[in-house]
Design an enzyme around this catalytic site. Sequence first.
Site, PDB file in Angstrom:
ATOM      1  N   ASP A  94       2.564  -5.751   7.952  1.00 55.96           N
ATOM      2  CA  ASP A  94       1.380  -4.900   8.002  1.00 55.96           C
ATOM      3  C   ASP A  94       0.160  -5.810   7.846  1.00 55.96           C
ATOM      4  O   ASP A  94       0.027  -6.508   6.832  1.00 55.96           O
ATOM      5  CB  ASP A  94       1.445  -3.846   6.886  1.00 55.96           C
ATOM      6  CG  ASP A  94       0.337  -2.816   7.023  1.00 55.96           C
ATOM      7  OD1 ASP A  94      -0.751  -3.187   7.502  1.00 55.96           O
ATOM      8  OD2 ASP A  94       0.554  -1.658   6.631  1.00 55.96           O
ATOM      9  N   ARG A  99     -13.034  -4.367  -6.342  1.00 57.17           N
ATOM     10  CA  ARG A  99     -12.765  -5.169  -5.143  1.00 57.17           C
ATOM     11  C   ARG A  99     -14.029  -5.523  -4.384  1.00 57.17           C
ATOM     12  O   ARG A  99     -14.900  -4.677  -4.200  1.00 57.17           O
ATOM     13  CB  ARG A  99     -11.930  -4.363  -4.136  1.00 57.17           C
ATOM     14  CG  ARG A  99     -10.518  -4.168  -4.448  1.00 57.17           C
ATOM     15  CD  ARG A  99      -9.744  -3.717  -3.218  1.00 57.17           C
ATOM     16  NE  ARG A  99     -10.312  -2.584  -2.490  1.00 57.17           N
ATOM     17  CZ  ARG A  99      -9.737  -2.006  -1.449  1.00 57.17           C
ATOM     18  NH1 ARG A  99      -8.585  -2.479  -0.982  1.00 57.17           N
ATOM     19  NH2 ARG A  99     -10.302  -0.984  -0.837  1.00 57.17           N
ATOM     20  N   PHE A 117       0.857  -1.180   0.000  1.00 57.48           N
ATOM     21  CA  PHE A 117       0.000   0.000   0.000  1.00 57.48           C
ATOM     22  C   PHE A 117       0.896   1.235   0.000  1.00 57.48           C
ATOM     23  O   PHE A 117       1.856   1.299   0.775  1.00 57.48           O
ATOM     24  CB  PHE A 117      -0.872  -0.048   1.261  1.00 57.48           C
ATOM     25  CG  PHE A 117      -1.990   0.948   1.281  1.00 57.48           C
ATOM     26  CD1 PHE A 117      -3.200   0.668   0.673  1.00 57.48           C
ATOM     27  CD2 PHE A 117      -1.840   2.167   1.920  1.00 57.48           C
ATOM     28  CE1 PHE A 117      -4.240   1.588   0.707  1.00 57.48           C
ATOM     29  CE2 PHE A 117      -2.877   3.085   1.954  1.00 57.48           C
ATOM     30  CZ  PHE A 117      -4.083   2.799   1.343  1.00 57.48           C
ATOM     31  N   TYR A 165     -10.187  -0.111  11.526  1.00 58.69           N
ATOM     32  CA  TYR A 165     -11.450   0.346  10.911  1.00 58.69           C
ATOM     33  C   TYR A 165     -11.855  -0.496   9.710  1.00 58.69           C
ATOM     34  O   TYR A 165     -12.926  -0.303   9.163  1.00 58.69           O
ATOM     35  CB  TYR A 165     -11.360   1.828  10.503  1.00 58.69           C
ATOM     36  CG  TYR A 165     -10.150   2.173   9.654  1.00 58.69           C
ATOM     37  CD1 TYR A 165     -10.130   1.914   8.290  1.00 58.69           C
ATOM     38  CD2 TYR A 165      -9.023   2.752  10.232  1.00 58.69           C
ATOM     39  CE1 TYR A 165      -9.019   2.209   7.522  1.00 58.69           C
ATOM     40  CE2 TYR A 165      -7.912   3.059   9.472  1.00 58.69           C
ATOM     41  CZ  TYR A 165      -7.912   2.786   8.120  1.00 58.69           C
ATOM     42  OH  TYR A 165      -6.806   3.074   7.368  1.00 58.69           O
ATOM     43  N   LYS A 166     -11.002  -1.421   9.272  1.00 54.92           N
ATOM     44  CA  LYS A 166     -11.354  -2.270   8.135  1.00 54.92           C
ATOM     45  C   LYS A 166     -12.116  -3.493   8.665  1.00 54.92           C
ATOM     46  O   LYS A 166     -13.239  -3.358   9.111  1.00 54.92           O
ATOM     47  CB  LYS A 166     -10.093  -2.640   7.350  1.00 54.92           C
ATOM     48  CG  LYS A 166      -9.490  -1.416   6.623  1.00 54.92           C
ATOM     49  CD  LYS A 166      -8.152  -1.677   5.967  1.00 54.92           C
ATOM     50  CE  LYS A 166      -7.666  -0.406   5.267  1.00 54.92           C
ATOM     51  NZ  LYS A 166      -6.238  -0.425   4.969  1.00 54.92           N
TER      52      LYS A 166
HETATM   53  C1  LIG Z   1      -5.607   0.854   4.814  1.00 51.96           C
HETATM   54  C2  LIG Z   1      -4.142   0.800   4.853  1.00 51.96           C
HETATM   55  C3  LIG Z   1      -3.380   1.860   5.369  1.00 51.96           C
HETATM   56  C4  LIG Z   1      -4.047   3.122   5.828  1.00 51.96           C
HETATM   57  O1  LIG Z   1      -3.244   3.895   6.664  1.00 51.96           O
HETATM   58  P1  LIG Z   1      -3.900   5.011   7.585  1.00 51.96           P
HETATM   59  O2  LIG Z   1      -2.779   5.733   8.180  1.00 51.96           O
HETATM   60  O3  LIG Z   1      -4.785   4.301   8.575  1.00 51.96           O
HETATM   61  O4  LIG Z   1      -4.748   5.888   6.705  1.00 51.96           O
HETATM   62  C5  LIG Z   1      -2.013   1.707   5.434  1.00 51.96           C
HETATM   63  N1  LIG Z   1      -1.400   0.583   4.992  1.00 51.96           N
HETATM   64  C6  LIG Z   1      -2.099  -0.454   4.479  1.00 51.96           C
HETATM   65  C7  LIG Z   1      -1.388  -1.668   4.012  1.00 51.96           C
HETATM   66  C8  LIG Z   1      -3.480  -0.369   4.370  1.00 51.96           C
HETATM   67  O5  LIG Z   1      -4.170  -1.368   3.833  1.00 51.96           O
END
Ligand SMILES: *Cc1c(COP(=O)(O)O)cnc(C)c1O
Length: 398
Positions: free
Chosen positions: A185, A357, A114, A210-211
């Site tokens: 992660d 998705r 990401f 939050y996911k």
């Molecule tokens: C959703 C996601 C994020 C989001 O980061 P935030 O700081 O919470 O906005 C970061 N890394 C990965 C791999 C994600 O899937």
Amino acid sequence: MTTDFQATKDKFHLPAGMIYLDGNSLGPLPKAAAARVNQTVANEWGDMLITSWNKAGWMAQPTALADRVGALIGAEPGHTVLGDTLSIKVYQALAAAIDLTPMRKVILSDTGNFPTDLYMAEGLIKSLDRGHQLKTVAPDDIIDALDDTVGVLMLTQVDYRTGRMHDMQALTKAAHAKGIITIWDLAHSAGAIPVNLQGCNADFAIGCTYKYLNGGPGAPAFIYVAPKHINSTQPALSGWLGHAAPFAFDMTYAPGTGIERMRVGTPPVLQMAALDAAMDVWDAVDMQDVRDQCFAFSEILISEITTRCPDLQLASPRDGALRGSQVSFSHPEGYAIVQALIAQGVVGDFRAPNIIRFGITPLYLTQSDITRAADILCDIMANRTWDQPQFKVKSAVT
Ligand SMILES: *Cc1c(COP(=O)(O)O)cnc(C)c1O
């Protein structure tokens, strides 16, 4: 344990007629969350005011609640803490990991990661100015890229676009054999698939709540540091709440005991009240049941779509063992297709350049939701319903 998925479904608010296939991006509202937040607002903030830090347990919440998250990812109790956002936790974990392998300058990641994880690494490298280099290779080339120049292997276990899943145990083992520290992660793993940090001998793990965990928009992130590393971890974000004695107000920083040192500043109390309600749902859930149900649903969706909608290419691994908890398809008009789906009550999302998705989340989805979503998608494809101007207008958040 056998998870009662009807009971978990009853614990969520989902708008009537909506099939929600986006819990991989923002989980739905646990029905108990609104009352829990209200109670925190009215009774604690409202009536108890500042005494709530002690009397309502606000100060202990980032570790107490984190242990409930930790239980879902195989963390030792007392080694996970909540706070900040995942981007911040990437920075913290990476800064700590870099210091454990000071002679090595390469941070290895993959091109499926990401972007914020990579951006935070770039920013950290720049501020450290100690000659580190971020190297990204294709996900399948990670093993071959592990050599003695690499200090830290930083990966997201499940690819946010395709759902492709890394073998955390095997990669951690291979990394350790070369003296490399690992950061996992778990943004698309926690609450999505069984994770066993202890079993994998993981060094650092981070993720958001939050996911799949359904903690609500802005819910705090988590960080896990393995017991063998915590006492040698020097926090780069040396905030007062990670200090050994925050209320001594010393002029200089001294890291707190254990995982407490990974705290930074004031915790998001209202967000944690919502997350607390979400974690109550998880107490009655076995992650292997989630995995099995997700696999069954994903197979149905994939076979329906691949046989009935030849224009949609499966973008996820066909082998369920190599997939996390989402199923993705690619199509050049993916954005418009997703908008047409949403207009008919099927909520998925789009990731540039061409990925459609679907998060497969058994806590609140049923098999008939999956078959109905497949019917609607195939109907949209067959009738080219997506090919209308209103479905092609891009919003800020896709
Ligand atoms: C959703 C996601 C994020 C989001 O980061 P935030 O700081 O919470 O906005 C970061 N890394 C990965 C791999 C994600 O899937």
